[in-house]
Design a protein around this motif. Structure first.
Motif, mmCIF file in Angstrom:
data_model
loop_
_atom_site.group_PDB
_atom_site.id
_atom_site.type_symbol
_atom_site.label_atom_id
_atom_site.label_comp_id
_atom_site.label_asym_id
_atom_site.label_seq_id
_atom_site.Cartn_x
_atom_site.Cartn_y
_atom_site.Cartn_z
ATOM 1 N N MET A 1 59.302 0.400 46.815
ATOM 2 C CA MET A 1 59.476 1.083 48.075
ATOM 3 C C MET A 1 58.117 1.359 48.729
ATOM 4 N N LYS A 2 57.133 1.690 47.902
ATOM 5 C CA LYS A 2 55.786 1.957 48.412
ATOM 6 C C LYS A 2 55.238 0.719 49.121
ATOM 7 N N GLU A 3 55.477 -0.459 48.542
ATOM 8 C CA GLU A 3 54.974 -1.691 49.140
ATOM 9 C C GLU A 3 55.589 -1.941 50.511
ATOM 10 N N LYS A 4 56.877 -1.641 50.648
ATOM 11 C CA LYS A 4 57.543 -1.809 51.946
ATOM 12 C C LYS A 4 56.967 -0.841 52.980
ATOM 13 N N ALA A 5 56.676 0.394 52.557
ATOM 14 C CA ALA A 5 56.088 1.384 53.463
ATOM 15 C C ALA A 5 54.698 0.930 53.906
ATOM 16 N N ILE A 6 53.910 0.417 52.964
ATOM 17 C CA ILE A 6 52.577 -0.082 53.290
ATOM 18 C C ILE A 6 52.678 -1.240 54.280
ATOM 19 N N SER A 7 53.623 -2.131 54.036
ATOM 20 C CA SER A 7 53.826 -3.277 54.926
ATOM 21 C C SER A 7 54.207 -2.815 56.337
ATOM 22 N N LYS A 8 55.105 -1.848 56.430
ATOM 23 C CA LYS A 8 55.534 -1.330 57.733
ATOM 24 C C LYS A 8 54.351 -0.718 58.477
ATOM 25 N N LEU A 9 53.559 0.084 57.779
ATOM 26 C CA LEU A 9 52.409 0.733 58.413
ATOM 27 C C LEU A 9 51.385 -0.298 58.879
ATOM 28 N N LYS A 10 51.066 -1.246 58.012
ATOM 29 C CA LYS A 10 50.069 -2.258 58.364
ATOM 30 C C LYS A 10 50.542 -3.122 59.522
ATOM 31 N N SER A 11 51.832 -3.391 59.578
ATOM 32 C CA SER A 11 52.386 -4.179 60.674
ATOM 33 C C SER A 11 52.221 -3.442 62.009
ATOM 34 N N GLU A 12 52.534 -2.149 62.001
ATOM 35 C CA GLU A 12 52.382 -1.373 63.241
ATOM 36 C C GLU A 12 50.902 -1.255 63.622
ATOM 37 N N MET A 13 50.056 -1.076 62.624
ATOM 38 C CA MET A 13 48.622 -0.972 62.904
ATOM 39 C C MET A 13 48.090 -2.283 63.498
ATOM 40 N N LYS A 14 48.547 -3.404 62.957
ATOM 41 C CA LYS A 14 48.087 -4.706 63.443
ATOM 42 C C LYS A 14 48.578 -4.962 64.869
ATOM 43 N N SER A 16 49.128 -2.824 67.095
ATOM 44 C CA SER A 16 48.554 -1.844 68.023
ATOM 45 C C SER A 16 47.045 -1.718 67.822
ATOM 46 N N GLN A 17 46.381 -2.826 67.532
ATOM 47 C CA GLN A 17 44.947 -2.790 67.247
ATOM 48 C C GLN A 17 44.116 -2.201 68.377
ATOM 49 N N ALA A 18 44.589 -2.336 69.606
ATOM 50 C CA ALA A 18 43.840 -1.813 70.743
ATOM 51 C C ALA A 18 43.847 -0.286 70.783
ATOM 52 N N ASN A 19 44.798 0.328 70.082
ATOM 53 C CA ASN A 19 44.902 1.783 70.061
ATOM 54 C C ASN A 19 44.283 2.310 68.766
ATOM 55 N N SER A 20 43.068 2.812 68.852
ATOM 56 C CA SER A 20 42.368 3.269 67.648
ATOM 57 C C SER A 20 43.071 4.453 66.988
ATOM 58 N N TYR A 21 43.832 5.225 67.751
ATOM 59 C CA TYR A 21 44.550 6.358 67.172
ATOM 60 C C TYR A 21 45.627 5.899 66.193
ATOM 61 N N VAL A 22 46.291 4.796 66.519
ATOM 62 C CA VAL A 22 47.295 4.242 65.612
ATOM 63 C C VAL A 22 46.625 3.822 64.307
ATOM 64 N N THR A 23 45.445 3.231 64.410
ATOM 65 C CA THR A 23 44.710 2.809 63.219
ATOM 66 C C THR A 23 44.290 4.005 62.377
ATOM 67 N N LYS A 48 61.075 6.590 62.623
ATOM 68 C CA LYS A 48 59.735 7.152 62.479
ATOM 69 C C LYS A 48 58.677 6.056 62.583
ATOM 70 N N THR A 49 57.707 6.269 63.473
ATOM 71 C CA THR A 49 56.614 5.315 63.654
ATOM 72 C C THR A 49 55.298 6.079 63.799
ATOM 73 N N ILE A 50 54.209 5.355 63.663
ATOM 74 C CA ILE A 50 52.903 5.964 63.888
ATOM 75 C C ILE A 50 52.813 6.438 65.335
ATOM 76 N N ALA A 51 53.254 5.597 66.258
ATOM 77 C CA ALA A 51 53.222 5.954 67.678
ATOM 78 C C ALA A 51 54.070 7.197 67.937
#
Length: 123
Positions: A1-14, A16-23, A48-51
């Motif tokens: 489950m942790k790996e899926k969460a990491i994947s979801k976060l990294k996907s959103e970060m990638k 939204s690279q232009a938004n440093s706050y998301v990173t 739930k999302t970073i944004a």
């Protein structure tokens, strides 16, 4: 489950690279689940999302607004993100420190010798 969460976060970060706050918030969330892997399922919630956590911070900041300014401390901001995701673990200062992996290293230039006498200006 942790790996899926990491994947979801990294996907959103990638995406939204232009938004440093998301990173920055994404990095915090990655550090948080590293220490609290049992809370990974909360990140996997489709609602739930970073944004979304950034929007939650904005709402709280608007409530604290004085004139045209609103300020949150780092601790307040990360606490809001934690509440948004429903975290129950402790948020430590180490989790709040952004990683510096992508910061470019700027080398200092060598000093140029500087030799001036008062007489040079008086003549």
């Amino acid at each position: 489950m942790k790996e899926k969460a990491i994947s979801k976060l990294k996907s959103e970060m990638k995406s939204s690279q232009a938004n440093s706050y998301v990173t920055i918030i994404g990095g915090f969330l990655l550090r948080y689940i590293e220490v609290n892997p049992h809370e990974s399922e909360k990140i996997l919630d489709d609602k739930k999302t970073i944004a979304g956590s950034l929007n939650e911070m904005m709402k709280v900041a608007k409530g604290k607004k004085q004139g045209n300014f609103a300020v949150l401390t780092d601790a307040e901001g990360y606490e809001i993100v934690g509440k948004y995701f429903g975290f129950t673990g402790k948020i430590t200062p180490a989790m709040m420190i952004p990683e510096m992996n992508n910061v470019p290293v700027i080398e200092a230039k060598k000093a140029v010798p500087f030799n001036v006498k008062l007489e040079d200006f008086l003549s």
